[in-house]
Design a protein around this motif. Structure first.
Motif, PDB file in Angstrom:
ATOM      1  N   MET A   1       1.206  -1.515  -0.052  1.00  0.00           N
ATOM      2  CA  MET A   1      -0.421   0.322   0.369  1.00  0.00           C
ATOM      3  C   MET A   1       0.943   0.781   0.134  1.00  0.00           C
ATOM      4  SD  MET A   1      -2.903   0.549   2.473  1.00  0.00           S
ATOM      5  CE  MET A   1      -3.836   2.369   2.460  1.00  0.00           C
ATOM      6  N   ASN A   2       0.887   2.004  -0.865  1.00  0.00           N
ATOM      7  CA  ASN A   2       1.289   3.175  -1.349  1.00  0.00           C
ATOM      8  C   ASN A   2       1.161   4.300  -0.435  1.00  0.00           C
ATOM      9  OD1 ASN A   2       3.617   5.738  -1.904  1.00  0.00           O
ATOM     10  ND2 ASN A   2       2.285   5.649  -4.382  1.00  0.00           N
ATOM     11  N   LYS A   3       1.609   4.972   0.954  1.00  0.00           N
ATOM     12  CA  LYS A   3       0.726   5.785   1.222  1.00  0.00           C
ATOM     13  C   LYS A   3       1.703   6.753   1.297  1.00  0.00           C
ATOM     14  CE  LYS A   3      -0.832   3.453   5.900  1.00  0.00           C
ATOM     15  NZ  LYS A   3      -1.142   3.816   6.919  1.00  0.00           N
ATOM     16  N   THR A   4       0.553   8.283   0.862  1.00  0.00           N
ATOM     17  CA  THR A   4       1.523   9.855   0.558  1.00  0.00           C
ATOM     18  C   THR A   4       1.112  10.716   1.910  1.00  0.00           C
ATOM     19  OG1 THR A   4      -0.705  10.696  -0.067  1.00  0.00           O
ATOM     20  CG2 THR A   4       0.943   9.565  -1.828  1.00  0.00           C
ATOM     21  N   LYS A   5       2.197  11.229   2.104  1.00  0.00           N
ATOM     22  CA  LYS A   5       2.442  12.500   3.316  1.00  0.00           C
ATOM     23  C   LYS A   5       1.030  14.175   2.845  1.00  0.00           C
ATOM     24  CE  LYS A   5       6.530  11.808   6.208  1.00  0.00           C
ATOM     25  NZ  LYS A   5       7.224  12.573   6.520  1.00  0.00           N
ATOM     26  N   ALA A   6       0.431  13.779   4.002  1.00  0.00           N
ATOM     27  CA  ALA A   6      -0.272  15.069   3.606  1.00  0.00           C
ATOM     28  C   ALA A   6       0.556  16.429   3.916  1.00  0.00           C
ATOM     29  CB  ALA A   6      -1.483  15.196   4.647  1.00  0.00           C
ATOM     30  N   LEU A   7       0.306  17.366   2.973  1.00  0.00           N
ATOM     31  CA  LEU A   7       1.453  18.212   2.610  1.00  0.00           C
ATOM     32  C   LEU A   7       0.757  19.145   4.244  1.00  0.00           C
ATOM     33  CD1 LEU A   7       1.259  19.083  -0.922  1.00  0.00           C
ATOM     34  CD2 LEU A   7       3.304  17.897   0.516  1.00  0.00           C
ATOM     35  N   LYS A   8       2.316  20.183   5.027  1.00  0.00           N
ATOM     36  CA  LYS A   8       1.047  21.006   5.498  1.00  0.00           C
ATOM     37  C   LYS A   8       1.182  22.162   4.611  1.00  0.00           C
ATOM     38  CE  LYS A   8       2.143  18.625   9.349  1.00  0.00           C
ATOM     39  NZ  LYS A   8       0.787  18.192  10.582  1.00  0.00           N
ATOM     40  N   ILE A   9       0.327  22.680   4.925  1.00  0.00           N
ATOM     41  CA  ILE A   9      -0.096  23.992   3.840  1.00  0.00           C
ATOM     42  C   ILE A   9      -0.171  25.169   5.130  1.00  0.00           C
ATOM     43  CG2 ILE A   9      -1.358  24.719   1.942  1.00  0.00           C
ATOM     44  CD1 ILE A   9      -0.242  22.940   1.384  1.00  0.00           C
ATOM     45  N   THR A  10       0.735  26.633   5.146  1.00  0.00           N
ATOM     46  CA  THR A  10       0.266  27.146   5.527  1.00  0.00           C
ATOM     47  C   THR A  10      -0.941  28.298   5.276  1.00  0.00           C
ATOM     48  OG1 THR A  10       1.644  28.559   4.970  1.00  0.00           O
ATOM     49  CG2 THR A  10       2.775  26.982   6.306  1.00  0.00           C
ATOM     50  N   TYR A  11      -1.057  29.226   6.885  1.00  0.00           N
ATOM     51  CA  TYR A  11      -2.543  29.805   6.588  1.00  0.00           C
ATOM     52  C   TYR A  11      -1.503  30.832   4.955  1.00  0.00           C
ATOM     53  CZ  TYR A  11      -4.657  34.934   6.886  1.00  0.00           C
ATOM     54  OH  TYR A  11      -5.837  36.014   6.517  1.00  0.00           O
ATOM     55  N   ASP A  12      -0.867  31.432   5.199  1.00  0.00           N
ATOM     56  CA  ASP A  12       0.428  32.524   4.100  1.00  0.00           C
ATOM     57  C   ASP A  12      -0.013  31.719   2.848  1.00  0.00           C
ATOM     58  OD1 ASP A  12       0.205  33.961   5.938  1.00  0.00           O
ATOM     59  OD2 ASP A  12       2.297  33.832   6.248  1.00  0.00           O
ATOM     60  N   GLU A  13       0.018  30.464   2.758  1.00  0.00           N
ATOM     61  CA  GLU A  13       0.319  29.401   1.523  1.00  0.00           C
ATOM     62  C   GLU A  13      -1.141  29.179   1.152  1.00  0.00           C
ATOM     63  OE1 GLU A  13       4.498  27.162   1.870  1.00  0.00           O
ATOM     64  OE2 GLU A  13       2.524  26.098   2.789  1.00  0.00           O
ATOM     65  N   ARG A  14      -1.841  29.008   1.577  1.00  0.00           N
ATOM     66  CA  ARG A  14      -3.656  29.290   1.547  1.00  0.00           C
ATOM     67  C   ARG A  14      -3.767  29.978   0.548  1.00  0.00           C
ATOM     68  NH1 ARG A  14      -4.205  25.635   6.414  1.00  0.00           N
ATOM     69  NH2 ARG A  14      -3.652  26.903   7.311  1.00  0.00           N
ATOM     70  N   LEU A  15      -4.039  30.930   1.756  1.00  0.00           N
ATOM     71  CA  LEU A  15      -4.070  32.730   1.114  1.00  0.00           C
ATOM     72  C   LEU A  15      -3.617  33.171   0.398  1.00  0.00           C
ATOM     73  CD1 LEU A  15      -6.126  34.971   2.209  1.00  0.00           C
ATOM     74  CD2 LEU A  15      -3.631  36.012   2.935  1.00  0.00           C
TER      75      LEU A  15
END
Length: 55
Positions: A1-15
Motif C-alpha cells: 500500500m502506497n501512502k502519501t504524506k499530507a502536505l502542511k499548508i500554512t495560512y499564508d500559503e492557503r491565502l
C-alpha cells in the motif's frame, strides 16, 4: 500500500493559493487537490481571509 504524506499548508500559503485561483480564473497549479482549493475559495468568498486559518 502506497501512502502519501499530507502536505502542511500554512495560512499564508492557503491565502496565496486562493488569491491565485481567483485572479487567474481558478487555474490551479499547486500540489493541492482541486476539491481542497475549491473549498478554500468558497470559504474565502463567504467568510473572508480569517476562515483560512487553522482550527
Amino acid at each position: 500500500m502506497n501512502k502519501t504524506k499530507a502536505l502542511k499548508i500554512t495560512y499564508d500559503e492557503r491565502l496565496m493559493i486562493v488569491h491565485d485561483a481567483l485572479v487567474y480564473n481558478r487555474d490551479f497549479k499547486y500540489h493541492v487537490s482541486y476539491q481542497q482549493v475549491y473549498t478554500w475559495v468558497r470559504k474565502y468568498e463567504s467568510q473572508g481571509a480569517q476562515s483560512l486559518e487553522n482550527n
